[in-house]
Design a protein around this motif. Sequence first.
Motif, short mmCIF file in Angstrom:
data_model
loop_
_atom_site.label_atom_id
_atom_site.label_comp_id
_atom_site.label_asym_id
_atom_site.label_seq_id
_atom_site.Cartn_x
_atom_site.Cartn_y
_atom_site.Cartn_z
N ARG A 18 54.77 9.05 1.39
CA ARG A 18 55.81 9.92 2.18
C ARG A 18 55.50 11.17 2.12
O ARG A 18 55.35 12.12 3.07
CB ARG A 18 57.20 9.71 1.68
CG ARG A 18 57.77 8.40 1.97
CD ARG A 18 59.21 8.09 1.64
NE ARG A 18 59.53 6.72 1.38
CZ ARG A 18 59.92 5.94 2.51
NH1 ARG A 18 59.65 6.29 3.73
NH2 ARG A 18 59.85 4.68 2.26
N THR A 19 54.75 12.01 0.89
CA THR A 19 54.76 13.26 0.98
C THR A 19 53.11 13.68 0.95
O THR A 19 52.86 14.81 1.00
CB THR A 19 55.25 13.91 -0.28
OG1 THR A 19 54.74 13.12 -1.60
CG2 THR A 19 56.96 13.79 -0.29
N TYR A 51 58.47 12.10 8.77
CA TYR A 51 58.01 13.03 9.50
C TYR A 51 58.17 12.54 11.30
O TYR A 51 57.65 13.23 12.04
CB TYR A 51 56.69 13.69 9.38
CG TYR A 51 56.59 14.21 8.06
CD1 TYR A 51 56.81 15.71 7.79
CD2 TYR A 51 56.11 13.47 6.89
CE1 TYR A 51 56.66 16.12 6.71
CE2 TYR A 51 56.01 14.10 5.93
CZ TYR A 51 56.26 15.13 5.64
OH TYR A 51 56.01 15.92 4.19
N VAL A 69 56.83 9.89 12.21
CA VAL A 69 55.56 9.34 12.40
C VAL A 69 55.94 8.00 12.63
O VAL A 69 56.35 7.22 11.78
CB VAL A 69 54.29 9.73 11.53
CG1 VAL A 69 53.32 8.93 11.79
CG2 VAL A 69 54.35 11.48 11.27
N ARG A 76 61.97 8.52 6.73
CA ARG A 76 61.59 9.82 6.10
C ARG A 76 60.54 9.97 6.16
O ARG A 76 59.76 10.61 5.17
CB ARG A 76 62.46 9.72 4.81
CG ARG A 76 63.90 9.74 4.76
CD ARG A 76 64.44 9.68 3.48
NE ARG A 76 64.08 8.54 2.74
CZ ARG A 76 64.39 7.46 2.86
NH1 ARG A 76 65.62 7.03 3.64
NH2 ARG A 76 63.96 6.24 2.09
N GLU A 106 53.31 19.72 8.02
CA GLU A 106 53.53 18.91 9.18
C GLU A 106 52.57 17.76 9.32
O GLU A 106 51.56 17.67 8.90
CB GLU A 106 53.32 19.75 10.56
CG GLU A 106 52.03 20.17 10.84
CD GLU A 106 51.88 21.15 11.91
OE1 GLU A 106 52.81 20.93 12.96
OE2 GLU A 106 50.96 22.16 12.09
N LEU A 107 53.15 16.73 10.25
CA LEU A 107 52.57 15.55 10.23
C LEU A 107 52.66 14.68 11.53
O LEU A 107 53.70 14.79 11.85
CB LEU A 107 52.90 14.38 9.17
CG LEU A 107 52.08 13.25 8.95
CD1 LEU A 107 50.59 13.86 8.40
CD2 LEU A 107 52.36 12.38 7.92
N THR A 108 51.59 14.30 12.09
CA THR A 108 51.50 13.32 13.19
C THR A 108 50.65 12.15 12.86
O THR A 108 50.00 12.26 11.80
CB THR A 108 50.91 14.09 14.48
OG1 THR A 108 49.77 14.33 14.40
CG2 THR A 108 51.92 15.42 14.81
N PHE A 127 51.24 16.59 2.55
CA PHE A 127 51.47 16.56 4.13
C PHE A 127 52.29 17.84 4.14
O PHE A 127 53.21 18.39 3.42
CB PHE A 127 52.45 15.65 4.46
CG PHE A 127 51.84 14.23 4.41
CD1 PHE A 127 50.29 14.43 4.93
CD2 PHE A 127 52.47 13.12 4.00
CE1 PHE A 127 49.81 12.78 4.83
CE2 PHE A 127 51.60 11.87 4.06
CZ PHE A 127 50.34 11.80 4.42
#
Length: 294
Positions: A115-116, A188, A190, A186, A139-141, A137
């Motif tokens: 997750r992180t 981002y 994605v 949880r 920001e994340l896409t 991470f």
Amino acid sequence: MAGDLALASYHDLKGKMIMQVNMKKGNGKNSITSKQFNRGLIFQLIATGTCNTRIELSRRTGLAKTTVTNIVAEFMEKGIVKECEEELTEVCGRNPIILKVADQAPKIIGILVFRTNIQAVLCSLDMQIFRTETIEFGELTGDILIQNAFELIDQMMEEEKNILGIGIASIGPVDIRNGIILNPPRFYGVKHVPIKEAIQKKYNLPVYFDHDNNCAALAEKLFGIGKAEQDFLLLAVSNGIVPALYVEERFFTVTEDLKQSLVMSALTVKDCSVPAETEVVWKCMRAVMWSEKN
């Protein structure tokens, strides 16, 4: 953690080494149509440290000594297996030679999507860890996630060019068959990331993809406390409770409905009726519950 995520890669060897085999004694086969099976079985026993001499391999698999000798000779010729020191015994006669994965054997790369962060590991076929790297991470896409995976794999391949395969262990839910990270909570926002296809296309290597808890269970089965067990249940407790099941010498894919049934059963420490679909794993659940009670 590095060892667990590396097992995603280790399992990927089944395409070339036929790694997913039945480990019951006597299941080796002498027929010519079972060549790949026997080679996969022998290599798995050596790599996991279950058997380290030719005589042990013959006893464990039920294969003739000459068959084992021929398979080991083939592995040595290809640089996959090596002979080490003699095993000292009190029995009269020649001491057996220890067999191990060769230093020059291909290596594997494991990727863990958490997750992180996203992590990578470079390791040998017998799980010796050579390098690990992590990207935290911000920001994340989906595109950023795939680019992060590429960056980590490139770093691993800078150190080792002879790579047999790449494994990906990811938080869920996941589409294992198609190698897609679906919509983890949880995470981002994605969702629907085709990470397996992207990595396979870029590196042209075999890629294996699975839920991270299934990979952890596989690690325990091949190298850990589940090694001698026919049935066991792994419960991963982090942001939730997620089971991974190994029953009657095969893994079961845990659906969301089955997951809920198992968790509810685990929380009810008493005799109760179990849904039909969970009957096959109830004995595992009972063992876990009784160990907690007693």
